[in-house]
Design a protein around this motif. Structure first.
Motif, PDB file in Angstrom:
ATOM      1  N   ALA A  63      17.965 -24.606   3.973  1.00 14.37           N
ATOM      2  CA  ALA A  63      18.251 -25.756   4.286  1.00 14.37           C
ATOM      3  C   ALA A  63      18.776 -26.179   2.289  1.00 14.37           C
ATOM      4  N   ASP A  64      19.251 -27.430   1.875  1.00 10.60           N
ATOM      5  CA  ASP A  64      18.969 -27.259  -0.083  1.00 10.60           C
ATOM      6  C   ASP A  64      18.605 -28.952  -0.392  1.00 10.60           C
ATOM      7  N   GLY A  65      18.274 -28.316  -1.928  1.00  5.60           N
ATOM      8  CA  GLY A  65      17.186 -28.954  -2.199  1.00  5.60           C
ATOM      9  C   GLY A  65      17.431 -29.228  -3.572  1.00  5.60           C
ATOM     10  N   ALA A  66      16.286 -29.908  -4.481  1.00  4.55           N
ATOM     11  CA  ALA A  66      16.010 -30.045  -5.144  1.00  4.55           C
ATOM     12  C   ALA A  66      14.759 -30.471  -5.521  1.00  4.55           C
ATOM     13  N   GLY A  67      13.912 -30.190  -6.773  1.00 12.56           N
ATOM     14  CA  GLY A  67      12.127 -30.515  -6.830  1.00 12.56           C
ATOM     15  C   GLY A  67      12.382 -30.571  -8.564  1.00 12.56           C
ATOM     16  N   ALA A  68      11.802 -31.219  -8.910  1.00 22.05           N
ATOM     17  CA  ALA A  68      11.237 -30.951 -10.933  1.00 22.05           C
ATOM     18  C   ALA A  68      10.273 -31.884 -11.158  1.00 22.05           C
TER      19      ALA A  68
END
Length: 352
Positions: A164-169
């Motif tokens: 799947a798609d996503g981002a974390g920071a």
């Protein structure tokens, strides 16, 4: 020291009953094999860099709302360096981090990418800690972002139901050892003998130097699921145990355990083998799928937003990915400003 955290997933949620009919799956089949009920895929035209920007903006906002660190008489710039962990960059060259820094209006700060697949966030975290420890930077923005939906072959049911798609920071700053937010140690490793177990064969110098040996299908993601399962369980278990010994924690000392969200069965197997007391594990794979390098910061942001992480708790992170690579980190949970929900993203993004 960790002082900012955020995660984002695209607005488009794809339930198991919405997967392509050609894959011949249903909700019960997918949940039984992976533990996933919903994953998020980007809309056409949305890139890894777009998700990275949204996660970065949110993490910087959380850091800006944190109490001042009091280490500088003059207010420091937002960050001195930007590190992006990804296996799905917007283009082969240049790296994504310099453009992300530009889009954030950070000026001419150091910026570079880390390529360690699903272990990328832990590797980037270790890199950032080293940069801060060496005095090169006071504050570092670490972003992990993936758009795996662009790598899945249309006929690949095995990978398609999982990724799947996503981002974390996260935002890290210089701090004192042992204070809330401290990163206490790392364990990193690799085994290049297993490089073909998880790969995208085409698109690199090998394919360009011998084009007759590659086809368009080689631009898609491939994984030997059964072999990867065994390696993932073994490597994350051993890495976690080594790190616990190195930082002087027993398994009972671990308040929260966050592993790379690869597959629900892998998560359970690792927790059982470490072995961790029941109720310590944090997981959100059922609601976001496997988001590669972004999975750990997404799980952390999700848990922080739902009040499952509290100041001073001892947190163990562990990961495994292509390469083969693996890594673990131990930290004391910080006092953070409220962390926004990882869902509901897709509106306007602040720009420089």
């Amino acid at each position: 020291m960790l002082e900012g955290l955020a995660g984002v997933v695209p607005p488009r949620a794809v339930g198991n009953n919405e997967l392509p009919a050609a894959w011949e799956t249903d909700d019960a089949w997918v949940r039984r094999r992976t533990g996933i009920g919903v994953r998020h895929w980007v809309a056409p035209g949305v890139s890894t860099g777009d998700l990275a920007l949204q996660a970065a903006v949110r993490a910087l906002d959380v850091a800006a709302a944190a109490p001042p660190d009091g280490l500088d008489a003059v207010t420091p710039p937002p960050v001195d360096a930007v590190i992006v962990a990804t296996s799905t960059p917007d283009r082969p060259m240049p790296a994504m981090a310099p453009q992300l820094a530009h889009r954030l209006g950070l000026g001419q700060v150091a910026a570079w990418d880390v390529a360690a697949a699903c272990s990328g966030f832990v590797y980037a975290l270790a890199t950032a800690a080293g940069v801060i420890g060496a005095g090169i930077a006071h504050r570092v923005l670490v972003v992990a972002a993936e758009v795996y939906s662009t790598l899945i072959a249309p006929d690949d049911r095995g990978a398609g139901v999982v990724f799947a798609d996503g981002a974390g920071a996260v935002v890290l700053r210089r701090g004192e050892h042992g204070e809330p937010g401290s990163i206490l140690g790392f364990d990193l490793g690799s085994d290049g003998a297993g490089h073909e177990l998880i790969e995208v064969p085409g698109g690199g110098a090998l394919a360009r130097s011998a084009p007759d040996r590659y086809t368009p299908a080689d631009l898609h993601f491939r994984m030997r699921g059964r072999d990867v399962f065994q390696h993932a369980v073994t490597r994350m278990t051993l890495s976690s145990q080594v790190l616990l010994k190195n930082v002087g924690w027993s398994v009972d000392d671990v308040d929260r355990f966050v592993a790379h969200q690869a597959n629900a069965r892998i998560l359970s197997a690792v927790a059982d083998r470490i072995p961790l007391p029941a109720g310590r594990q944090i997981a959100n794979i059922d609601r976001v799928g496997n988001t590669g390098a972004a999975s750990i910061p997404l799980a952390l942001a999700d848990a922080a937003g739902n009040s499952r992480l509290h100041t001073g708790q001892r947190v163990l992170l562990t990961s495994f990915g292509a390469g083969l690579t693996w890594g673990s980190a131990a930290l004391l949970w910080p006092h953070l400003a409220p962390v926004p929900s990882v869902h509901g993203v897709g509106g306007p993004v602040r720009s420089a």
